[in-house]
Design a protein around this motif. Structure first.
Motif, PDB file in Angstrom:
ATOM      1  N   VAL A 251      -9.211  -7.385  -3.118  1.00 47.18           N
ATOM      2  CA  VAL A 251      -9.166  -5.578  -4.063  1.00 47.18           C
ATOM      3  C   VAL A 251      -8.680  -4.836  -2.249  1.00 47.18           C
ATOM      4  O   VAL A 251      -9.277  -4.863  -1.778  1.00 47.18           O
ATOM      5  N   LEU A 252      -7.074  -5.035  -2.452  1.00 48.28           N
ATOM      6  CA  LEU A 252      -6.646  -4.631  -0.866  1.00 48.28           C
ATOM      7  C   LEU A 252      -6.374  -2.965  -0.489  1.00 48.28           C
ATOM      8  O   LEU A 252      -5.808  -2.757   0.213  1.00 48.28           O
ATOM      9  N   VAL A 253      -6.341  -1.798  -2.189  1.00 46.88           N
ATOM     10  CA  VAL A 253      -6.667  -0.559  -2.531  1.00 46.88           C
ATOM     11  C   VAL A 253      -6.958   0.559  -2.996  1.00 46.88           C
ATOM     12  O   VAL A 253      -7.601  -0.491  -4.373  1.00 46.88           O
ATOM     13  N   GLY A 254      -7.288   1.037  -3.171  1.00 41.19           N
ATOM     14  CA  GLY A 254      -8.355   1.853  -3.965  1.00 41.19           C
ATOM     15  C   GLY A 254      -7.529   2.803  -4.824  1.00 41.19           C
ATOM     16  O   GLY A 254      -6.247   2.154  -5.341  1.00 41.19           O
ATOM     17  N   THR A 255      -8.390   2.401  -5.765  1.00 38.19           N
ATOM     18  CA  THR A 255      -7.574   2.946  -7.327  1.00 38.19           C
ATOM     19  C   THR A 255      -8.406   4.032  -8.392  1.00 38.19           C
ATOM     20  O   THR A 255      -9.655   4.804  -7.340  1.00 38.19           O
ATOM     21  N   PRO A 256      -7.786   5.171  -8.587  1.00 35.92           N
ATOM     22  CA  PRO A 256      -8.090   6.135  -9.101  1.00 35.92           C
ATOM     23  C   PRO A 256      -9.324   5.962 -10.870  1.00 35.92           C
ATOM     24  O   PRO A 256     -10.287   6.482 -10.827  1.00 35.92           O
ATOM     25  N   SER A 257      -8.518   4.908 -11.090  1.00 38.18           N
ATOM     26  CA  SER A 257      -9.865   4.217 -11.834  1.00 38.18           C
ATOM     27  C   SER A 257      -9.933   2.406 -12.458  1.00 38.18           C
ATOM     28  O   SER A 257      -9.961   1.641 -11.733  1.00 38.18           O
TER      29      SER A 257
ATOM     30  N   LEU B 179       0.217  -7.129  -7.738  1.00 35.63           N
ATOM     31  CA  LEU B 179      -0.728  -8.325  -8.339  1.00 35.63           C
ATOM     32  C   LEU B 179      -0.717  -9.076  -6.623  1.00 35.63           C
ATOM     33  O   LEU B 179      -2.206  -9.227  -5.793  1.00 35.63           O
ATOM     34  N   VAL B 180       0.023  -8.348  -5.499  1.00 36.49           N
ATOM     35  CA  VAL B 180      -1.068  -8.345  -3.723  1.00 36.49           C
ATOM     36  C   VAL B 180      -1.503  -7.586  -3.080  1.00 36.49           C
ATOM     37  O   VAL B 180      -2.498  -8.520  -3.028  1.00 36.49           O
TER      38      VAL B 180
ATOM     39  N   ARG C 124       0.671  -1.084  -0.113  1.00 39.45           N
ATOM     40  CA  ARG C 124      -0.042  -0.095   0.114  1.00 39.45           C
ATOM     41  C   ARG C 124       0.832   1.447   0.170  1.00 39.45           C
ATOM     42  O   ARG C 124       0.771   2.700  -0.272  1.00 39.45           O
ATOM     43  N   ALA C 125       1.930   1.098   1.019  1.00 37.99           N
ATOM     44  CA  ALA C 125       2.920   2.116   0.636  1.00 37.99           C
ATOM     45  C   ALA C 125       3.629   2.426  -0.824  1.00 37.99           C
ATOM     46  O   ALA C 125       3.912   3.940  -1.111  1.00 37.99           O
ATOM     47  N   MET C 126       3.743   1.261  -1.671  1.00 37.16           N
ATOM     48  CA  MET C 126       4.772   1.543  -2.603  1.00 37.16           C
ATOM     49  C   MET C 126       3.115   2.538  -3.969  1.00 37.16           C
ATOM     50  O   MET C 126       3.206   2.946  -4.811  1.00 37.16           O
ATOM     51  N   SER C 127       2.143   1.821  -3.354  1.00 33.66           N
ATOM     52  CA  SER C 127       0.950   2.226  -4.625  1.00 33.66           C
ATOM     53  C   SER C 127       1.045   3.681  -3.713  1.00 33.66           C
ATOM     54  O   SER C 127       0.934   4.161  -5.186  1.00 33.66           O
TER      55      SER C 127
END
Length: 192
Positions: free
Chosen positions: A112-118, A158-159, A49-52
């Protein structure tokens, strides 16, 4: 009959013409499942998540390029050109996403373990900008960075369950291609 179709979903003919009805290759889902089951522990997910966050809109890589330009005044122009190459790579990935329009993973066995902008998945913009930064900044630092930073960023996608393996593979290749093109154009400009 129409009522029956409404309850059972689209017909096979409708699925063949509707790109959103197409399912990704089962092998890619199995890889995502395996990655998440094997290494998606709380510390790994936290790091991913930090890398994201760092890679979102290439912001972390762009900031590092600008920092390089501020610190390495003798090669400020080279750092700014490299930073522009990272921005170009990110933009290229967004352009491809809008043309291809592949949806992000949506399968019951993938979390899905993080939000995405699209909702668009192909290619991974994180992998694209990371690969471009690794090539361009690595060249300026005189240190090969690709092997050190690209695989962890690709694996983090992928994680988190937000990309298919092909998304990160093609994103990485696109980033390297844009970086090489940026380097070639820079060398031509210097030669003039």
């Amino acid at each position: 009959m129409a009522e029956l179709l409404d309850r059972t979903g689209p017909t096979p003919a409708a699925q063949a013409t509707d790109p959103e009805a197409e399912l990704p290759a089962g092998a890619e889902i199995r890889v995502l499942e395996a990655v998440q089951q094997t290494i998606a522990t709380p510390p790994v997910v936290g790091t991913a998540r930090a890398m994201s966050l760092f890679g979102e809109h290439a912001a972390g890589w762009l900031a590092l390029g600008l920092l390089g330009a501020a610190v390495d005044r003798q090669r400020r122009r080279e750092w700014l050109t490299a930073t522009a190459g990272v921005a170009l790579a990110h933009g290229a990935s967004i352009g491809v996403k809008r043309v291809v329009r592949r949806r992000r993973p949506d399968h019951p066995s993938v979390q899905v373990l993080v939000g995405t902008p699209s909702r668009l998945s192909f290619p991974s913009a994180h992998a694209t900008s990371t690969a471009a930064a690794a090539v361009l900044y690595g060249r300026l630092l005189g240190t090969p960075l690709t092997g050190a930073v690209v695989p962890p960023m690709a694996l983090s996608r992928l994680v988190l369950g937000v990309h298919y393996p092909s998304d990160v593979a093609v994103g990485s290749a696109l980033g390297v291609a844009v970086a090489l093109l940026t380097g070639r154009l820079t060398r031509r400009e210097v030669a003039r």
